[in-house]
Design an enzyme around this catalytic site. Structure first.
Site, PDB file in Angstrom:
ATOM      1  N   ARG A 152      13.419  14.428   2.993  1.00 40.19           N
ATOM      2  CA  ARG A 152      13.776  13.127   2.413  1.00 40.19           C
ATOM      3  C   ARG A 152      13.450  13.094   0.924  1.00 40.19           C
ATOM      4  O   ARG A 152      14.182  12.503   0.131  1.00 40.19           O
ATOM      5  CB  ARG A 152      13.063  12.000   3.157  1.00 40.19           C
ATOM      6  CG  ARG A 152      13.542  10.623   2.749  1.00 40.19           C
ATOM      7  CD  ARG A 152      13.038   9.543   3.676  1.00 40.19           C
ATOM      8  NE  ARG A 152      11.571   9.422   3.642  1.00 40.19           N
ATOM      9  CZ  ARG A 152      10.891   8.528   4.347  1.00 40.19           C
ATOM     10  NH1 ARG A 152      11.527   7.702   5.168  1.00 40.19           N
ATOM     11  NH2 ARG A 152       9.571   8.472   4.262  1.00 40.19           N
ATOM     12  N   LYS A 254      13.421   6.715  -1.486  1.00 39.81           N
ATOM     13  CA  LYS A 254      12.126   6.083  -1.727  1.00 39.81           C
ATOM     14  C   LYS A 254      11.749   6.122  -3.205  1.00 39.81           C
ATOM     15  O   LYS A 254      10.664   6.590  -3.593  1.00 39.81           O
ATOM     16  CB  LYS A 254      11.036   6.739  -0.873  1.00 39.81           C
ATOM     17  CG  LYS A 254      11.084   6.292   0.573  1.00 39.81           C
ATOM     18  CD  LYS A 254       9.925   6.853   1.388  1.00 39.81           C
ATOM     19  CE  LYS A 254       8.624   6.139   1.133  1.00 39.81           C
ATOM     20  NZ  LYS A 254       8.608   4.764   1.682  1.00 39.81           N
ATOM     21  N   GLU A 290      16.597  -4.436   5.985  1.00 39.05           N
ATOM     22  CA  GLU A 290      15.274  -4.008   6.429  1.00 39.05           C
ATOM     23  C   GLU A 290      14.223  -4.953   5.892  1.00 39.05           C
ATOM     24  O   GLU A 290      14.497  -5.823   5.058  1.00 39.05           O
ATOM     25  CB  GLU A 290      14.969  -2.570   6.006  1.00 39.05           C
ATOM     26  CG  GLU A 290      14.974  -2.306   4.521  1.00 39.05           C
ATOM     27  CD  GLU A 290      14.685  -0.830   4.197  1.00 39.05           C
ATOM     28  OE1 GLU A 290      13.516  -0.526   3.915  1.00 39.05           O
ATOM     29  OE2 GLU A 290      15.610  -0.022   4.253  1.00 39.05           O
TER      30      GLU A 290
END
Length: 408
Positions: A152, A254, A290
């Site tokens: 990721r 992120k 989210e």
């Protein structure tokens, strides 16, 4: 110049290192490795980038700390919250314009120096990851799917025009950092050691452009529950004015900016007594995205729905794991657009994330209307999935998924 290192009793002693003073606990853990150049001893972290050894392949370095004492720090594990606790060491590696990362090194936990013109400070060129280490009853330590965090980070780095460490170096860095801070891993059932890998543009840049140098850093902190409620229902408010991400943006990686943008809505929500904020899509303003730092799941009968990964939602590793666990238990899992109307009509709602693992939702408030789930108790599905995943993460049950990595 002095570098501070925490000690359990607060007593510190000073020791010289290459012309500087390094503060160490009176009973320090093993010193980090160093190298000899022209008959003088340097800490690798103090070397100029060009002098540091470059890692292009490699044998694992995690064994450097394999014989560290297994003694656990004496602290109040029963009241451990989710906050920063100064530990012993952190990992640092550098990368220049050639795209190769230096062989990382453990250095004492403490402040880092950044150029005022660094890419991360001026243009937000930075990413972070989060993962945990758990202590088993026999004293050994388990990591949970660190290679997924490595992959990721690589995806995020590509989006942010940064080089990224290889999966091998990332995982090895995680191992080194955990073993160097082994005494800070909480006893079984008392919490976990949270790891925060950072990748940032540390090189100086004035015009808008990728930084010329990057720093890969990992620090750790023992943690307890993320939400003060623990494994108890949290109360969310649906936000329809502020948005966490937009199509074409960076919501699926992120990057540090994604989290700064939710602080205002979260602050307002907490002042009103809510635990956190659930965001809607920025286009139609009716589909779930989210929570500030968690993925959301909606349960109706035997069907579990969660918003599909479509560029504005972070592909959570806990999310991915919970989907696999739920399918293995016979649930039908659907990744698709989930409307706020479905949310309000659900039997049960829960959040997932590295920090929270699984967090049941007790109520949702949307445009002044409050809907409660399960009489503010932990839902059956939430409890079942939480127990299944945490038992696997902590080594209490057989790892039939092959997700954990034992360090010793």
């Amino acid at each position: 110049m002095e570098y501070g290192v925490a000690s359990p009793g607060g007593l510190l002693a000073a020791a010289p290192l290459a012309g500087r003073r390094l503060r160490l606990p009176l009973s320090p853990p093993p010193s980090p490795p160093s190298i000899q150049i022209k008959n003088r001893l340097y800490s690798i972290s103090s070397l100029p980038l060009q002098a540091r050894p470059v890692r292009r392949c490699g044998a694992s370095l995690a064994s450097n700390y394999s014989r560290q004492t297994s003694e656990i720090v004496d602290m109040d594990w029963e009241n451990l919250g989710f906050g920063i606790v100064q530990t012993d060491y952190m990992y640092i590696a550098k990368c220049g314009t050639d795209g190769n990362f230096t062989e990382g090194e453990m250095v004492p936990f403490g402040p880092i120096a950044l150029n005022p013109s660094s890419g991360v400070l001026n243009y937000g060129q930075g990413l972070f990851e989060g993962l945990k280490a758990y202590r088993k009853p026999d004293g050994s330590i388990l990591l949970f799917r660190p290679e997924e965090n490595a992959l990721r980070m690589q995806t995020g780095a590509e989006r942010m025009c940064m080089p990224a460490p290889s999966v091998e170096q990332f995982v090895d860095a995680v191992k080194q950092t955990v073993l160097a801070n082994k005494r800070w891993v909480p006893p079984t059932g008392k919490g976990s050691l949270y790891l925060r890998p950072l990748l940032m543009g540390s090189g100086a840049v004035l015009g808008l452009a990728p930084a010329p140098e990057y720093t890969f850093l990992i620090f750790v902190s023992p943690v307890g529950n993320y939400f003060k409620e623990g494994l108890a229902p949290i109360n969310l408010i649906v936000e329809d004015k502020f948005h966490r991400a937009t199509p074409g943006g960076t919501g699926s990686v992120k990057t540090i900016g994604n989290y700064a943008s939710v602080l205002m809505a979260q602050k307002i929500a907490k002042e009103k007594g809510y635990s956190d904020v659930l965001y809607l899509d920025a286009v139609h303003k009716k589909y779930l995205e989210e929570v500030s730092s968690c993925n959301i799941f909606v349960v109706k009968g035997n069907v579990i729905c969660t918003p599909a990964i479509k560029g504005t939602i972070l592909p959570g590793i806990t999310r991915k794991s919970i989907i696999d666990v739920a399918v293995s238990k016979g649930f039908q899992v659907e990744e698709r657009l989930v409307s706020v109307d479905e949310l309000l009509d659900a039997d049960e709602v829960f959040c997932t994330g590295t920090a929270v693992v699984v967090s049941p939702v007790g109520s949702i408030t949307y445009q002044g209307k409050r809907v409660e789930y399960g009489h503010q108790s932990v839902g059956v599905v939430s409890q079942q999935l939480y127990t299944s995943l945490t038992s696997l993460q902590m080594g209490q049950t057989e790892d039939w998924m092959g997700w954990t990595m034992q360090l010793n």
